[in-house]
Design a protein around this motif. Structure first.
Motif, PDB file in Angstrom:
ATOM      1  N   GLN A 119      41.218  34.879  31.077  1.00 51.56           N
ATOM      2  CA  GLN A 119      39.821  34.627  30.708  1.00 51.56           C
ATOM      3  C   GLN A 119      39.483  35.396  29.431  1.00 51.56           C
ATOM      4  N   ASP A 168      42.364  30.525  33.542  1.00 50.74           N
ATOM      5  CA  ASP A 168      41.107  31.166  33.920  1.00 50.74           C
ATOM      6  C   ASP A 168      40.063  30.943  32.828  1.00 50.74           C
ATOM      7  N   SER A 190      38.674  35.272  39.054  1.00 48.34           N
ATOM      8  CA  SER A 190      39.640  35.998  38.221  1.00 48.34           C
ATOM      9  C   SER A 190      40.487  36.943  39.070  1.00 48.34           C
TER      10      SER A 190
HETATM   11 MG   LIG Z   1      36.403  35.398  35.966  1.00 51.91          MG
END
Ligand SMILES: [Mg+2]
Ligand SMILES: Nc1ncnc2c1ncn2[C@@H]1O[C@H](COP(=O)(O)OP(=O)(O)OP(=O)(O)O)[C@@H](O)[C@H]1O
Lengths: 478, 244
Positions: free
Chosen positions: B84, B169, B41
């Motif tokens: 994410q 992500d 990330s």
């Molecule tokens: Mg991550």
């Protein structure tokens, strides 16, 4: 001019001064000053008596100090209570007789008094320091029996209405600033809508403070007779100066049976610079009486300017089934302070009130919602709903909510909801990642936050107000 | 399209990326896998220009150094990150957000901004391709959306903004089986010779639908292994322990 205009605050585009020759009252607060004001306005004797009564009352009143924003003591003897462009002293005039400099000023402010077409469907009363300099669309309104003029003109031409209603909502001795206003008020608007008449256009007043060392004491009175409707909007701006100037207004609204008044404010007085120097003290008393059955008064305010904003537009719900509403956006940035809210006093049966308050605080600013909801024992089956939301930007600002609730009636209900949120870096990052720059992102989030209130504004002004909200917060995140 | 050389990133005294190299050409699909906390990330954030990182090394995007560009400029030039954990923004209507976003990007690219009606027609079409109920579009952005709904909303935005480099992500985490297929179809239908994908995932099942050209293993801030689609299949069986 004593104080130099400050040039360093680029965000406040209304900060210029107009260089006109002024007529001023003697300096300081005295019977002489009051007689001067009354005399220059050619007021009848009863009006002078009324002012003097207020002045006598003022001598025994004390300036309140329970509010959150504190300010240095105001020297009331060091102020001018009346200042007017010399050219405007011979009111009323036709538009082409107005000093071109003043017309130019309003044009710069986006209020073209001459090319009225551009503000189509909106009648404007323009108040420059202590006098009303022009009122547009008068003839069209007169045909319907609607009176829209300066309060000074109303005192001369419609004394019966003024005598009957002036001070009937805010009594002469109400409190310090209201009483001060009653003694020295200079100009403002007067509106009367006759029975069963829907005012065909928005009425609006544009207040401009220009002269230095001068207080502005606006007085506005709006009466909606039985079964009538009016929507009224006021806007305010002032030059940038490093002195604090006082604007102490009284606004009274009266709605009779089945009448409705919608009163909107877009307040953008000079807020002071980033360090908190200068700016207007906006100490205002606004009160509406829903005097008749089924009457309705709705206040909408967008308060973005002023060094200190201190006001509680209120509704007295006397008539059975009457409705009071208060929609507010109060934005404070840098060192601005606001202590604002409303009072809803339920007296009649089945009365309803709704309060939606959105406070936004940035920089070192402090924002307080203070509101009273009181349901008296005869107000059976009455209801209030209050929602107070605060939005914080950064870590140095403050938001506070103080609701006072008094319910003396078991059949009535009061509901209160409050939230506090913070614009955070992550939200802004998310917006940036979608292509929005910082300003667009803040504006989107903030406008989303105040949507419910912005929707209440007349359409013509909602867009302007939305921009103003974004501008007042520029540079406050990141 | 993207050339990353010796990239290092530090935040709050935590050295996360420690000399990462990666090259992506137009039309390619790259998958990045790797243990929790390895810096996946972080890489996505650094590429999209999130503030707060101390950066060393060099990132070139279509020949231009990214370090000079703000987050929104990168977005406007076609870098898209499907988060994410998509953020909730209370008070902001989803449609309004999407329209403002699309128009900012269009404006920056020299295209005409879309009026409300044209926009609504477009967004309805894209939403229905992803099986997103129109009702979501009039709700506050991501507020109260389920995990899977948020992820679908990210892909909707990707399809709307038509980026050149899409970084996803862990878009597959939290999706049910049907949603996974819909999202994968969405990505596949957007794939073209011009645009590239960087897909961060923990699971081979997404790569069953979206076939990657390369699979990279990121561990402790570096890419320690690169292979073709088979590497993903192999990792699914053996885990990272053999290579890390
Ligand atoms: Mg991550
Ligand atoms: N602001 C920060 N301060 C300190 N440590 C951080 C910060 N941001 C990330 N980290 C740490 O850096 C490491 C890499 O984080 P990152 O989110 O990039 O991992 P990831 O590979 O995406 O993991 P996952 O698979 O769990 O999503 C983690 O150990 C994380 O705790």
């Amino acid at each position: 001019m004593k104080t130099e205009d400050l040039k360093n605050n680029k965000d406040y585009k209304y900060g210029f001064t107009t260089d006109v020759e002024n007529v001023r009252s003697p300096k300081g607060l005295s019977e002489e000053t009051i007689r001067f004001i009354s005399n220059i306005k050619k007021e009848p004797n009863w009006m002078l008596e009324w002012r003097l009564k207020a002045f006598n009352r003022l001598k025994v009143l004390k300036e309140p100090d329970w509010q959150k924003p504190k300010y240095p003591k105001i020297d009331y003897q060091d102020l001018y209570y009346y200042s007017a462009p010399k050219s405007a002293s011979e009111k009323p005039k036709s538009l082409d007789e107005i000093d071109p400099k003043i017309l130019e000023t309003y044009k710069k402010l986006g209020i073209p008094l001459v090319e009225q077409k551009r503000l189509n469907g909106i009648a404007v009363d323009a108040v420059f320091d202590s006098v009303s300099v022009a009122t547009t669309f008068k003839d069209e309104l007169t045909k319907k029996g609607i009176i829209f003029c300066s309060i000074s003109e109303a005192i001369q031409k419609h004394p019966d209405l003024v005598k009957k209603y002036l001070g009937s909502v805010i009594p002469i001795s109400d409190h310090y600033f209201a009483t001060l206003n009653s003694a020295v008020f200079t100009d403002g608007s007067f509106v009367y809508i006759p029975p069963n008449t829907k005012c065909p256009m928005e009425l609006s007043t544009y207040f401009r403070i220009n002269a230095s060392e001068t207080g502005q004491f606006e007085r506005t009175l709006i009466i909606a007779d039985k079964g009538s409707y009016v929507s009224y909007l006021e806007g305010c701006t002032a030059p940038m100066r490093d002195e604090n100037q006082l604007h102490a207004a009284n606004v009274e609204l009266v709605a009779l049976d089945d009448a409705e008044i919608k009163y909107s404010t877009v307040q953008n007085w000079y807020p002071g610079d980033e360090k908190g120097v200068g700016g207007i003290y906006n100490f205002v008393t606004k009160r509406g009486a829903c005097r008749g059955k089924n009457s309705k008064i709705s206040w909408t305010q967008v308060e973005t300017g002023s060094a200190i904003t201190w006001k509680y537009p209120s509704c007295i719900l006397q008539g059975d089934n009457s409705v009071g509403e208060f929609y507010s956006i109060a934005i404070t940035n840098n060192f601005q302070k606001a202590d604002t809210g409303t009072k809803m006093i339920h007296l009649g049966k089945n009365t309803k009130s709704k309060i939606i308050s959105k406070g936004i605080s940035a920089g070192n600013a402090d924002n307080m919602y203070r509101g009273l909801v009181e349901i008296k024992n005869k107000a059976i089956n009455s209801r209030n709903y209050t929602q107070c939301d605060s939005l914080l930007m950064g870590n140095k600002c403050g938001a506070h909510t103080i609701p006072y609730i008094k319910n003396n009636n078991a059949t009535s209900t009061i509901e209160h909801e409050a939230t506090t949120t913070k614009i955070n870096e992550e939200q802004l990052y998310y917006c940036n990642q979608r292509g929005l720059d910082q300003e667009e992102a803040v504006s989107l989030i903030v406008n989303g936050f105040c949507k419910e209130v912005l929707q209440q504004l007349p359409m013509e002004f909602a867009v302007e107000a939305q921009k103003l909200v974004a501008i007042s917060l520029e540079g406050s995140v990141g | 399209m993207l050339n990353i050389k010796n990239l290092e990133a530090t935040i709050d005294n935590k050295h996360i990326l420690k000399g990462l190299n990666l090259n992506i050409k137009p039309g390619e699909v790259h998958a990045i896998m790797g243990p929790n906390g390895s810096g996946k990330s972080t890489l996505a954030n650094v590429l999209s220009g999130k503030n707060g990182y101390e950066i060393k090394g060099d990132i070139k995007y279509n020949g231009e150094s990214l370090s000079e560009l703000s987050t929104e400029e990168r977005a406007q030039k076609g870098i898209f990150l499907a988060f994410q954990y998509p953020l909730e923004i209370p008070g902001v209507n989803t449609n309004t957000f999407l329209r403002t976003s699309l128009n900012s990007v269009r404006k920056a690219q020299g295209d005409k901004e879309l009026d409300t009606l044209t926009f609504l027609k477009l967004i309805k079409e894209k939403a229905s391709e992803l099986g997103i109920d129109e009702k979501f579009l009039s709700r506050q952005l991501n507020v109260g959306f389920s995990g899977g709904e948020k992820k679908k909303n990210e892909i909707l935005q990707m399809k709307l903004l038509q980026p050149k480099l899409s970084i996803l992500d862990e878009t597959d985490s939290g999706l049910d089986i049907d949603a996974l297929r819909i999202v994968a179809d969405g990505v596949n239908s957007y794939k073209s010779k011009e645009n590239a994908f960087l897909i961060i995932t923990h699971y081979q099942r997404l790569l069953d639908y979206i076939k990657p050209d390369y699979v990279h293993v990121l561990s402790n801030g570096k890419i320690i292994k690169t292979g073709d689609a088979d590497l993903g299949v192999q990792l699914e069986k053996t885990g990272y322990s053999n290579i890390v």
